[in-house]
Design a protein around this motif. Structure first.
Motif, short mmCIF file in Angstrom:
data_model
loop_
_atom_site.label_atom_id
_atom_site.label_comp_id
_atom_site.label_asym_id
_atom_site.label_seq_id
_atom_site.Cartn_x
_atom_site.Cartn_y
_atom_site.Cartn_z
N THR A 1 -58.70 -99.04 -119.72
CA THR A 1 -58.59 -99.05 -121.02
C THR A 1 -59.03 -100.24 -121.29
O THR A 1 -59.03 -101.44 -120.46
CB THR A 1 -57.05 -99.09 -120.88
N SER B 1 -50.51 -92.61 -122.80
CA SER B 1 -50.71 -93.44 -123.68
C SER B 1 -49.40 -94.85 -122.88
O SER B 1 -49.14 -94.93 -122.36
CB SER B 1 -49.64 -93.30 -124.86
N VAL C 1 -55.80 -90.11 -125.81
CA VAL C 1 -55.03 -89.81 -125.32
C VAL C 1 -54.40 -88.53 -125.73
O VAL C 1 -54.50 -88.25 -126.79
CB VAL C 1 -54.41 -90.88 -125.98
N GLU D 1 -55.92 -95.87 -127.79
CA GLU D 1 -55.95 -94.00 -128.51
C GLU D 1 -57.51 -93.79 -128.00
O GLU D 1 -57.09 -92.28 -127.87
CB GLU D 1 -57.06 -95.10 -129.58
#
Length: 367
Positions: free
Chosen positions: A40, A8, A68, A14
């Motif tokens: 990301t 994360s 994640v 997410e």
């Protein structure tokens, strides 16, 4: 055997897309090694590993987007041997079914295969997720609007969560920067050009020292309790060339003197804009600084980035009327603000932090 999972990289993350492996089965890795690149919404990140050992198996292929927590690879720790092959008793899974299960976060061991010799097929995985899909409402048509760019969407999600979950309080103080700037000018005259300091370094160092006086502002709010951190990882808001902000952290900032801190800040800004940040720099910030003085902003009221519990804002240093030693003078004045999480601290502790911050900047030789 230790699983290496999709990390994360922020409260708003997410899922992420694995773009590149930098390891292969059989490679020896040690804690802190960069083993993969992950895309990301905010940036491309170099992902570190926090286990030493030997790479056993890579479970996710490049260009796959997974939630994640998904196991990306398995690592054999020192002295550990690989499990023996299970032959025909081992669960058989079609490649597409495996890919779909990873994307949907489905545990394949819970699925009964209906293919040849009990192999799990694409249809088996789709049936496993069908109940969830059945209750998912159909998208509602909306008026035509431009889609939010990935990084703006990520920032919007994080800030919405912050405003929804965190009871903010705000404090403000004005600081006479006359002595700090005079001291900085004198120090820079003694330094080679490449080692000269910017005022931002003094601000970061003062924040670090003030956190020693008020340590409750350095940490996270998790599981309805404050987790104070001994290491001070100062996140610094950086504007990206393509637009948007990212707040990577200078890890263990308390260990740096001013020269080292200046070098670390320059390196962090350069790598943020080139897309070469490490995952720990994204995920492990314990407090954030935002400075908009270069844009002429006088006062900044920031929004805390969860799960952190504080954010410090700095505006422009500007000449203002100031009473010094009983006489009116014109001094360079900086407005500093604190956004605090009222669950973790209160206004009194926040005021003590700003008082300490002001004190260090008014006595720069202590930095």
């Amino acid at each position: 055997m230790t699983p290496f999972r999709m990390p994360s990289l922020g409260a708003d993350m997410e899922s992420g897309k694995l773009t590149r492996w930098k390891i292969k089965p059989g490679d020896r890795v040690k804690r802190g090694d960069i083993v993969a690149e992950v895309e990301t919404e905010k940036a491309d990140i170099d992902v570190e590993i926090f286990t030493s050992g030997i790479v056993h198996e890579l479970l996710v292929q490049p260009d796959q987007k997974v939630p994640v927590g998904t196991v990306l690879a398995t690592i054999l720790e020192e002295g550990e041997t690989a499990p023996p092959p299970q032959g025909s008793a081992r669960q058989r899974v079609s490649p597409f079914a495996k890919k779909l299960a990873i994307e949907r976060g489905i545990d394949l061991s819970t699925i009964r295969g209906t293919g040849p010799d009990g192999a799990v097929t694409r249809e088996d995985v789709e049936r496993a997720v069908a109940p969830e899909a059945a209750v998912t409402p159909a998208p509602v048509p909306v008026a035509s609007t431009a889609p939010i760019a990935g990084i703006r969407h990520a920032i919007a999600s994080a800030m919405a969560r912050s405003n929804r979950e965190i009871p903010h309080y705000y404090l403000e103080t004005r600081i006479d920067m006359h002595r700090a700037l005079e001291w900085l000018k004198d120090q820079n005259l003694k330094r080679p050009v490449q080692e000269r300091l910017l005022p931002a370094v003094l601000l970061i160092r003062a924040v670090v020292l003030a956190l020693k006086d008020v340590p409750e502002l350095n940490g996270y709010w998790k599981n309805d309790r404050l987790e104070m951190k001994s290491a001070v990882n100062v996140g610094f808001a950086i504007a990206l060339r393509q637009g948007g902000l990212i707040t990577p952290a200078i890890l263990n900032t308390e260990q740096y003197d001013l020269t080292q801190l200046m070098a670390a800040l320059i390196d962090l800004i350069a790598r943020a804009r080139e897309g070469h940040l490490r995952s720990s720099e994204i995920a492990e910030g314990t407090i954030t600084i935002t400075s908009l003085g270069d844009l002429g902003v006088e006062t900044v009221y920031g929004v805390i980035y969860p799960p952190q519990v504080a954010l410090v804002g700095f505006g422009r240093i500007q000449e203002s009327a100031w009473v010094a030693e009983g006489a009116l003078a014109v001094r360079p004045v900086l407005t500093a603000t604190l956004a605090g999480d009222h669950r973790a601290t209160d206004g009194r502790r926040g005021a003590q932090f700003l008082s300490a911050l002001s004190g260090y900047l008014r006595e720069p030789e202590k930095l």
